[in-house]
Structure formats: structure tokens, C-alpha cells
Enzyme design. Structure first.
Site, PDB file in Angstrom:
ATOM      1  N   LYS A 242      63.460  35.581  63.911  1.00 16.73           N
ATOM      2  CA  LYS A 242      63.284  35.303  62.482  1.00 16.73           C
ATOM      3  C   LYS A 242      64.060  36.344  61.697  1.00 16.73           C
ATOM      4  O   LYS A 242      64.256  37.473  62.159  1.00 16.73           O
ATOM      5  CB  LYS A 242      61.804  35.396  62.092  1.00 16.73           C
ATOM      6  CG  LYS A 242      61.455  34.619  60.844  1.00 16.73           C
ATOM      7  CD  LYS A 242      61.260  33.149  61.143  1.00 16.73           C
ATOM      8  CE  LYS A 242      60.936  32.340  59.915  1.00 16.73           C
ATOM      9  NZ  LYS A 242      60.561  30.961  60.277  1.00 16.73           N
TER      10      LYS A 242
HETATM   11  P1  NAD Z   1      60.024  25.779  50.497  1.00 12.27           P
HETATM   12  O1  NAD Z   1      60.581  26.979  49.860  1.00 12.27           O
HETATM   13  O2  NAD Z   1      60.832  24.534  50.575  1.00 12.27           O
HETATM   14  O3  NAD Z   1      58.628  25.364  49.798  1.00 12.27           O
HETATM   15  C1  NAD Z   1      57.568  26.250  49.612  1.00 12.27           C
HETATM   16  C2  NAD Z   1      56.578  25.578  48.654  1.00 12.27           C
HETATM   17  O4  NAD Z   1      55.456  26.439  48.507  1.00 12.27           O
HETATM   18  C3  NAD Z   1      57.136  25.349  47.268  1.00 12.27           C
HETATM   19  O5  NAD Z   1      56.588  24.160  46.720  1.00 12.27           O
HETATM   20  C4  NAD Z   1      56.633  26.545  46.480  1.00 12.27           C
HETATM   21  O6  NAD Z   1      56.552  26.286  45.087  1.00 12.27           O
HETATM   22  C5  NAD Z   1      55.271  26.709  47.113  1.00 12.27           C
HETATM   23  N1  NAD Z   1      54.752  28.061  46.969  1.00 12.27           N
HETATM   24  C6  NAD Z   1      55.415  29.240  47.052  1.00 12.27           C
HETATM   25  N2  NAD Z   1      54.592  30.264  46.805  1.00 12.27           N
HETATM   26  C7  NAD Z   1      53.389  29.713  46.577  1.00 12.27           C
HETATM   27  C8  NAD Z   1      52.136  30.256  46.260  1.00 12.27           C
HETATM   28  N3  NAD Z   1      51.960  31.560  46.091  1.00 12.27           N
HETATM   29  N4  NAD Z   1      51.114  29.389  46.106  1.00 12.27           N
HETATM   30  C9  NAD Z   1      51.284  28.072  46.261  1.00 12.27           C
HETATM   31  N5  NAD Z   1      52.452  27.496  46.537  1.00 12.27           N
HETATM   32  C10 NAD Z   1      53.478  28.314  46.692  1.00 12.27           C
HETATM   33  O7  NAD Z   1      59.539  26.246  51.961  1.00 12.27           O
HETATM   34  P2  NAD Z   1      59.258  25.343  53.223  1.00 12.27           P
HETATM   35  O8  NAD Z   1      60.487  25.288  54.035  1.00 12.27           O
HETATM   36  O9  NAD Z   1      58.567  24.087  52.815  1.00 12.27           O
HETATM   37  O10 NAD Z   1      58.232  26.289  54.024  1.00 12.27           O
HETATM   38  C11 NAD Z   1      56.831  26.314  53.735  1.00 12.27           C
HETATM   39  C12 NAD Z   1      56.102  26.928  54.919  1.00 12.27           C
HETATM   40  O11 NAD Z   1      56.397  26.168  56.080  1.00 12.27           O
HETATM   41  C13 NAD Z   1      56.500  28.377  55.267  1.00 12.27           C
HETATM   42  O12 NAD Z   1      55.361  29.007  55.798  1.00 12.27           O
HETATM   43  C14 NAD Z   1      57.528  28.190  56.360  1.00 12.27           C
HETATM   44  O13 NAD Z   1      57.649  29.323  57.193  1.00 12.27           O
HETATM   45  C15 NAD Z   1      56.913  27.026  57.105  1.00 12.27           C
HETATM   46  N6  NAD Z   1      57.847  26.268  57.932  1.00 12.27           N
HETATM   47  C16 NAD Z   1      58.982  25.693  57.403  1.00 12.27           C
HETATM   48  C17 NAD Z   1      59.800  24.968  58.246  1.00 12.27           C
HETATM   49  C18 NAD Z   1      61.007  24.247  57.730  1.00 12.27           C
HETATM   50  O14 NAD Z   1      61.662  23.550  58.516  1.00 12.27           O
HETATM   51  N7  NAD Z   1      61.347  24.340  56.452  1.00 12.27           N
HETATM   52  C19 NAD Z   1      59.509  24.856  59.608  1.00 12.27           C
HETATM   53  C20 NAD Z   1      58.351  25.445  60.096  1.00 12.27           C
HETATM   54  C21 NAD Z   1      57.515  26.141  59.243  1.00 12.27           C
END
Ligand code: NAD
Length: 422
Positions: free
Chosen positions: A112
């Protein structure tokens, strides 16, 4: 809602990941020395990155790359841009990647990266220079056979294109397979953008079957409406679920009769947030977690469900779209209350699974249809869910411990076969 930092709660994200590991390891009959070999990160790199800002000044940012494991294949994992990024958090996320890749049986280790910065306050030019400098500083440890980054919070296809281009410029030839989550025209895979949310859907379907919950009409709350949360909500909506509440960093919305997700996606496209979507009432990011519903999908950031709010969680299934949204003490409370948790290392593994497909396609130079990608993803997610459920039932442990037991065994087996080079 203010984001909970590791320092706001009793334990840090990395300690959280280590506790989860220990909970599973103590139930396995394995040599403790081997556990130490696979538990700690293999390599931690910190870089200081001077970047020229648009106003002509320089700013120095701190970046991290942690390669937790390269035992089963190259390190694999996203890069996060966020003002609260710490080494501890990146170490935890890297460890979870190791276990995630092992749970779904794809030939990668775990890694990461992160940069402590506030991307929302930076221009595209500043972000591009920051990304290229980060890539150049890490060039010796990145590569299709070494370490393959992908997007995470606040990074996207464009970020991956800059990394791929910088790496290729230094290599003097185009190397598409150095990153995944690229634009399709640069060797990205069809279905990658939706893969994590789609994987969340596949595991929820299996959990609902197991819990005797009908997807048609099942009530759902989703915290976080980004890549993972919005796609999961959209696909659950297509399955007939009733999405009663969603939220993002600016706040949440609720309508107990159900929210039209197709229209909401249009609203978010226009306004950049779910808030003020017509026909809904506001709800806070704390309250959304405590709603009475069948399925709760935390899909924002870590440490959202703590020992304080865990007793108030009323969902029957919690599907961890985000990484590490539940701290270990909260885990125990939910467990006691009979909440069925689909752990992050299983639930959100769809993203890395299709990243693996992208890496395979880039290396073959032969690309699959979206249908083929989705079918292969479904097969892996369903089989992985069943593997974990079987361990959970036979060993009488919860799904998280079962997933860790499966992952530890897979990493340990390869580690022991390879032996220790000394
Ligand atoms: P992203 O940046 O696309 O979306 C994050 C979302 O969470 C947004 O809607 C944002 O407004 C919201 N957010 C941010 N801070 C917040 C808070 N304090 N309270 C409430 N909402 C909040 O990110 P993503 O890619 O969707 O990732 C989200 C989670 O999923 C993370 O934990 C990431 O590690 C995990 N994840 C992502 C992927 C991927 O393929 N994108 C894969 C596995 C895990």
C-alpha cells in the site's frame, strides 16, 4: 463528520490489523516463528517529495510505500492521497492487502502507498507533479514483477496514467502492467472501475442467502458514496434492495421508502454530493450507521464502528466495503449481538481481483469482454465466500477470524515451501 484518526481511539489501524491476525493465528497449530515471518511488513519506504506549486513556491510532502508481503507474488495495493495519511495506516492497509489477495487466491502479496496531502486543495498540475515525483523516487521498488500500485481514496485512473507514464519513461518502453486501475485506452480492464462494488454485491448476495434474507425489498444503508459505495448501492438497487440512506463526507440523506439511486447518481454528478437530494431528509454520518436495516455497507474510511456505537448497530449484515471500518472491540460486540459481518478482506476483494485480471490481460496483450471479467469475478467472490463460510462453520469462529485463518494458511504454506534464504 470528522474522520476518526488512529490517535482518537485506543488502538491504531496497524494494531487493529495485528490483533485480527493474532485472533486467527492463536486458533491455528502453526510454528510461532513462521507466524513472525509472515506477520510484519517486509519493506517500509518513506520519501520526502519536493513539489513546485502553481504559485512558484515549493512544498515538501511525505510519501510512503509499504510492501507487507511478496511471498505469493508481487506486492499489490492502492495509493491513497489524504491529509491524515500516516505510516501506521499505510502499514495496516498493506497487511490487509496480503490477507485479501490470499483469501481470494490470486498470486499477489500485499502493499500500500500513501501521500500526506490534501488533494482537494491542489490543482491538477500540482497533483501530477506530486505523483510523478513519488513514482520517480520509488522507481527501483515498483514494477510488474515487484510491486503493482492501484487507485485508493482520492486517487483515480488519471493518477495511474501518470504513474504508468513516468515509470515507462524511465524504462524507455511502455510498461502498462506496472499499475492497475488505468484508463481502458492505456491497458485498463473493462469492469475494473465497478469491480469492488460488484464484489461487495456478490458477497452480500451469498450472506443474504445464508441469513435467509430476501434481496428483493431488503433495506440498505451505505456510508460513503465514492467508487465503492456508489457502485454497491447502484447494483444492490438493481437487485431490488431498498436503499434507505446514503452519505458522503458532506453528510447523509434518508428516505425510509427508498431512494432512487439512478436519479441520485445524476444529482451527485451535478452537485458533487448526495446532500440535498430532493425527496430525502438529512442524516448525519454517525446516525446512518445506527439505522434499523437489513444490510449496512460502511464504504468510507477506517474506524467508523467503535465500542461506543457498536451496541447501537441494528443491521443484520454489515458488509465492509471500506478497509478496517470496525475496530476489534466493536467486532466482539457485533458478534455477541448476532450481526453477520462480511469482513473487508473478503467483501471488498473484488477490486484487487479485477486488478489481477488487468495485470494478466496487460501481460498477455489480449483483452477480455466485460461479461467475461464479471463472470470470472463472480466465480472467485462466490467461491471465496463459501471457503470462508465453511471454515467459520466448522471451526465455530466468526467470518473475520475464518477469513484470516484461510489467508494465514495460504501465505504460510507458500512461505514454508519457499523456506528461509540465509
Ligand atoms: P472514494 O474516494 O471514491 O470515496 C470515498 C467516499 O467516502 C466518498 O463518498 C467520500 O465523500 C466519503 N467520505 C470520506 N470521508 C468521509 C467521512 N469522514 N465520513 C463519511 N464519508 C466520508 O474512495 P473508495 O475508492 O470508494 O474507497 C472507500 C473505501 O473502500 C476505503 O476504505 C478504501 O480503502 C476501500 N477500498 C477501495 C477499493 C477500490 O477499488 N476503490 C478497493 C478495496 C477497498
Amino acid at each position: 463528520m470528522a474522520r476518526l484518526k488512529s490517535t482518537d481511539i485506543e488502538i491504531s489501524s496497524f494494531q487493529n490489523a495485528m490483533i485480527q491476525f493474532d485472533e486467527a493465528a492463536k486458533r491455528m497449530q502453526v510454528n510461532p516463528a513462521w507466524l513472525e515471518v509472515i506477520k510484519q511488513p517486509r519493506r517500509v519506504v518513506i520519501v520526502n517529495l519536493p513539489v513546485r506549486m502553481d504559485d512558484g513556491s515549493f512544498q515538501v510532502f511525505t510519501g510512503y510505500r509499504v510492501q507487507h508481503s511478496i511471498t505469493r507474488g508481487p506486492a499489490k495495493g492502492g495509493i491513497r492521497y489524504h491529509q491524515d495519511v500516516t505510516l501506521d495506516e499505510v502499514k495496516a492497509l498493506a497487511a490487509w492487502m496480503t490477507w485479501k489477495c490470499a483469501v481470494v487466491g490470486i498470486p499477489f502479496g500485499g502493499g500500500k502507498g500513501g501521500i500526506t496531502c490534501d488533494p482537494l486543495k491542489m490543482s491538477q498540475g500540482e497533483l501530477e507533479r506530486l505523483t510523478r515525483r513519488y513514482t520517480a523516487d520509488l522507481i527501483d521498488i515498483l514494477g510488474p514483477e515487484l510491486d503493482v500500485p492501484a487507485p485508493d481514496v482520492n486517487t483515480n485512473e488519471q493518477t495511474m496514467a501518470w504513474i504508468m507514464d513516468t515509470y515507462s519513461m524511465h524504462s524507455r518502453h511502455t510498461v502498462t502492467s506496472v499499475v492497475t486501475g488505468k484508463p481502458i485506452s492505456l491497458g485498463g480492464s473493462l469492469g475494473r472501475r465497478e469491480a469492488t462494488g460488484r464484489g461487495v454485491l456478490f458477497t452480500i448476495r451469498e450472506a443474504a442467502k445464508h441469513m435467509d434474507i430476501n434481496m428483493e425489498g431488503a433495506t440498505v444503508a451505505v456510508q460513503g458514496f465514492g467508487n465503492v459505495g456508489s457502485v454497491a448501492a447502484d447494483l444492490l438497487y438493481d437487485d431490488g434492495c431498498k436503499i434507505i440512506a446514503v452519505s458522503d463526507v458532506k453528510g447523509g440523506i434518508i428516505n425510509k421508502n427508498g431512494i432512487d439511486i439512478k436519479k441520485l447518481l445524476q444529482h451527485v454528478k451535478k452537485t458533487k454530493s448526495v446532500v440535498k437530494f430532493p425527496g430525502t431528509k438529512p442524516i448525519s454520518n454517525e446516525d446512518i450507521l445506527e439505522l434499523e436495516c437489513d444490510i449496512l455497507v460502511p464504504a468510507a474510511l477506517e474506524n467508523q464502528i467503535t465500542e461506543e456505537n457498536a451496541p447501537k448497530i441494528r443491521a443484520k449484515i454489515v458488509a465492509e466495503g471500506a478497509n478496517g471500518p470496525i475496530i476489534p472491540k466493536a467486532d466482539k460486540i457485533l458478534d455477541k449481538n448476532g450481526v453477520f459481518i462480511i469482513p473487508d478482506i473478503l467483501c471488498n476483494a473484488g477490486g484487487v481481483t479485477v486488478s489481477y485480471f488487468e495485470w494478466v490481460q496487460d501481460r498477455m496483450g489480449l483483452f477480455w469482454s466485460e461479461r467475461e471479467v464479471n463472470q470470472r469475478l463472480e466465480e472467485i467472490m462466490k467461491n471465496s465466500f463459501r471457503d470462508v463460510l465453511e471454515i467459520s462453520m466448522t471451526k465455530r469462529v466468526n467470518m473475520r477470524i475464518a477469513a484470516f485463518m484461510l489467508a494465514i494458511k495460504r501465505v504460510m504454506d507458500v512461505s514454508m515451501l519457499r523456506g528461509v534464504y540465509a
